[in-house]
Design an enzyme around this catalytic site. Structure first.
Site, PDB file in Angstrom:
ATOM      1  N   HIS A 120      30.652 -28.799   8.800  1.00 34.19           N
ATOM      2  CA  HIS A 120      31.183 -27.443   8.586  1.00 34.19           C
ATOM      3  C   HIS A 120      30.174 -26.457   9.154  1.00 34.19           C
ATOM      4  O   HIS A 120      29.276 -25.979   8.469  1.00 34.19           O
ATOM      5  CB  HIS A 120      31.418 -27.226   7.090  1.00 34.19           C
ATOM      6  CG  HIS A 120      32.101 -25.925   6.770  1.00 34.19           C
ATOM      7  ND1 HIS A 120      32.790 -25.717   5.595  1.00 34.19           N
ATOM      8  CD2 HIS A 120      32.199 -24.764   7.464  1.00 34.19           C
ATOM      9  CE1 HIS A 120      33.276 -24.489   5.584  1.00 34.19           C
ATOM     10  NE2 HIS A 120      32.914 -23.879   6.707  1.00 34.19           N
ATOM     11  N   HIS A 130      30.259 -23.274  12.146  1.00 35.10           N
ATOM     12  CA  HIS A 130      30.981 -22.455  13.141  1.00 35.10           C
ATOM     13  C   HIS A 130      29.978 -22.121  14.234  1.00 35.10           C
ATOM     14  O   HIS A 130      28.963 -21.447  13.941  1.00 35.10           O
ATOM     15  CB  HIS A 130      31.500 -21.170  12.496  1.00 35.10           C
ATOM     16  CG  HIS A 130      32.422 -21.399  11.343  1.00 35.10           C
ATOM     17  ND1 HIS A 130      33.789 -21.353  11.467  1.00 35.10           N
ATOM     18  CD2 HIS A 130      32.173 -21.712  10.043  1.00 35.10           C
ATOM     19  CE1 HIS A 130      34.345 -21.598  10.285  1.00 35.10           C
ATOM     20  NE2 HIS A 130      33.393 -21.820   9.402  1.00 35.10           N
ATOM     21  N   HIS A 136      39.846 -24.657   5.897  1.00 31.70           N
ATOM     22  CA  HIS A 136      39.122 -23.948   4.844  1.00 31.70           C
ATOM     23  C   HIS A 136      40.120 -23.716   3.700  1.00 31.70           C
ATOM     24  O   HIS A 136      41.230 -23.208   3.935  1.00 31.70           O
ATOM     25  CB  HIS A 136      38.637 -22.587   5.335  1.00 31.70           C
ATOM     26  CG  HIS A 136      37.437 -22.630   6.222  1.00 31.70           C
ATOM     27  ND1 HIS A 136      37.381 -23.384   7.359  1.00 31.70           N
ATOM     28  CD2 HIS A 136      36.237 -21.979   6.122  1.00 31.70           C
ATOM     29  CE1 HIS A 136      36.188 -23.202   7.927  1.00 31.70           C
ATOM     30  NE2 HIS A 136      35.475 -22.360   7.201  1.00 31.70           N
ATOM     31  N   GLU A 168      37.664 -21.472  -0.861  1.00 34.52           N
ATOM     32  CA  GLU A 168      36.399 -20.743  -0.692  1.00 34.52           C
ATOM     33  C   GLU A 168      36.505 -19.487  -1.552  1.00 34.52           C
ATOM     34  O   GLU A 168      35.789 -19.346  -2.542  1.00 34.52           O
ATOM     35  CB  GLU A 168      36.173 -20.390   0.786  1.00 34.52           C
ATOM     36  CG  GLU A 168      34.884 -19.602   1.045  1.00 34.52           C
ATOM     37  CD  GLU A 168      34.723 -19.164   2.512  1.00 34.52           C
ATOM     38  OE1 GLU A 168      35.729 -19.135   3.255  1.00 34.52           O
ATOM     39  OE2 GLU A 168      33.577 -18.838   2.907  1.00 34.52           O
ATOM     40  N   ASP A 184      27.641 -23.743   7.491  1.00 33.65           N
ATOM     41  CA  ASP A 184      28.717 -22.768   7.713  1.00 33.65           C
ATOM     42  C   ASP A 184      28.374 -21.813   8.865  1.00 33.65           C
ATOM     43  O   ASP A 184      28.785 -22.056  10.005  1.00 33.65           O
ATOM     44  CB  ASP A 184      29.019 -22.012   6.408  1.00 33.65           C
ATOM     45  CG  ASP A 184      30.420 -21.447   6.340  1.00 33.65           C
ATOM     46  OD1 ASP A 184      31.199 -21.663   7.282  1.00 33.65           O
ATOM     47  OD2 ASP A 184      30.750 -20.793   5.325  1.00 33.65           O
ATOM     48  N   ASP A 185      27.655 -20.736   8.575  1.00 32.76           N
ATOM     49  CA  ASP A 185      27.267 -19.741   9.593  1.00 32.76           C
ATOM     50  C   ASP A 185      25.778 -19.446   9.395  1.00 32.76           C
ATOM     51  O   ASP A 185      25.404 -18.391   8.869  1.00 32.76           O
ATOM     52  CB  ASP A 185      28.088 -18.459   9.403  1.00 32.76           C
ATOM     53  CG  ASP A 185      29.572 -18.715   9.554  1.00 32.76           C
ATOM     54  OD1 ASP A 185      30.045 -18.863  10.697  1.00 32.76           O
ATOM     55  OD2 ASP A 185      30.250 -18.809   8.514  1.00 32.76           O
TER      56      ASP A 185
HETATM   57  N1  ADE Z   1      32.856 -19.158   5.791  1.00 34.65           N
HETATM   58  C1  ADE Z   1      33.920 -18.857   6.539  1.00 34.65           C
HETATM   59  N2  ADE Z   1      35.117 -18.765   5.935  1.00 34.65           N
HETATM   60  C2  ADE Z   1      36.199 -18.449   6.642  1.00 34.65           C
HETATM   61  N3  ADE Z   1      36.179 -18.206   7.944  1.00 34.65           N
HETATM   62  C3  ADE Z   1      35.019 -18.278   8.592  1.00 34.65           C
HETATM   63  N4  ADE Z   1      34.709 -18.103   9.885  1.00 34.65           N
HETATM   64  C4  ADE Z   1      33.400 -18.289  10.025  1.00 34.65           C
HETATM   65  N5  ADE Z   1      32.849 -18.584   8.834  1.00 34.65           N
HETATM   66  C5  ADE Z   1      33.852 -18.608   7.929  1.00 34.65           C
HETATM   67 ZN    ZN Z   2      33.400 -22.019   7.335  1.00 26.58          ZN
END
Ligand code: ADE
Ligand code: ZN
Length: 319
Positions: free
Chosen positions: A8, A10, A184, A187, A265-266
């Site tokens: 996971h 991006h 996703h 969340e 994630d990011d």
């Molecule tokens: N945590 C996240 N949740 C939903 N969309 C995303 N796009 C990038 N990161 C995300």
């Molecule tokens: Zn994500």
């Protein structure tokens, strides 16, 4: 360093402020500021949407094959230092198409970096759920000339108000193309989003899934079917899905016997890569070495690769 798979991540969320400034200068794209401290000061979020607003605002700096190559290479170099053996990497083609970047540049740039890395990698194409199912179908159609470059589809962006069900048809089409399916869910959205992702979209993994813990029947199902859940602890704190890491449901998920793994994630936005997530779990949640090994084993079990490769990576955990 614990070997792990990162499932996971991006790629656009690995755009560090330094690279943002460098690419903006390279491509003549204006930024509100080039001061790194001022840029970093914006990385203070109240919820998923407040993050997405900044994430999308930064992405016009990505224009050429080389930009995507540099972005992806930087992530892979950092991931290698974090112990990542396998990365299944999300990308958001609709963002780049909407920024007038051709899909060919995205696939060439990212793909070139994947080829040059020792990490085992594949790509998962994500649909932006807030742009709706017709746009998703159109994106999948446009990506079909590059069918061999990605192994699956995912669903991301603003969750609440954009449930999975309307995407049933495009997920069916993806399945017919032999693509893996993830989404996703849970969340910010409730347990129903997780249930519908499984039942209506037929996903093989759930990204996040933490709010599934509010529904005991769903928890029992996730355990019985050993559905992988790609949890992102530092992301959940940064987006205030949980108040602080010590409140995170990850230990409860482990106690329930769920197939959870840890991901970043990011990472450029949420304060750390996957090794930073592991370190925070150890120091702030009291996660034991045994539990960390379970999380790493789960990550390999959840990969879209053959059993032989999974076994080889898992053997490294105890060796
Ligand atoms: N945590 C996240 N949740 C939903 N969309 C995303 N796009 C990038 N990161 C995300
Ligand atoms: Zn994500």
């Amino acid at each position: 360093m614990l070997p792990t798979a990162e499932l996971h991540i991006h790629i656009e969320g690995t755009l560090e402020p330094e690279m943002l400034v460098e690419l903006a200068a390279r491509n003549g794209v204006g930024l509100p500021t080039s001061d790194l401290d001022e840029l970093r000061a914006k990385y203070d979020f109240t919820d998923l949407q407040s993050f997405l607003d900044l994430y999308y605002a930064n992405l016009p700096v990505l224009r050429t094959d080389q930009d995507f190559y540099d972005l992806t290479s930087a992530y892979l170099a950092r991931a290698e230092r974090a112990g990542v053996r396998r990365a299944e990497i999300f990308f958001d083609p609709q963002v780049h198409l909407n920024n007038d970047v051709p899909l060919g540049a995205v696939f060439e740039g990212i793909g070139g970096a994947l080829r040059d890395s020792p990490i085992s990698t594949d790509l998962i194409l994500c649909f932006l759920r807030d742009l709706g199912p017709d746009a998703a179908a159109e994106t999948l159609r446009k990506a079909m000339p590059y069918r061999e470059r990605f192994i699956g589809v995912g669903l991301d962006s603003a969750e609440v108000g954009h449930p999975p069900a309307p995407f049933a048809e495009v997920y069916q089409r993806a399945a017919a193309e032999g693509l893996h399916r993830v989404a996703h869910a849970g969340e910010e959205g409730g347990p129903d989003y997780v249930r519908d992702a499984l039942d209506v979209l037929g996903v093989e993994r759930i990204d996040h899934g933490i709010r599934a813990m509010e529904d005991p029947e769903l928890v029992a199902r996730l355990r019985d079917e050993q559905i992988p859940l790609t949890v992102c602890p530092l992301s959940n704190v940064a987006l205030r899905t949980v108040d602080k890491l010590s409140d995170h449901v990850l230990p409860a998920m482990l106690d329930e016997g769920l197939a959870v793994c840890v991901n970043s994630d990011d990472p450029a936005y949420f304060g750390g890569y996957v090794d930073d997530n592991f370190a925070a779990l150890r120091s702030e949640l009291g996660i034991t070495e045994e539990q960390l090994a379970t999380l790493a084993r789960n990550s390999f079990d959840a990969c879209f690769v053959d059993d032989e490769r999974k076994s080889a990576w898992k053997a490294e955990i105890d060796g």
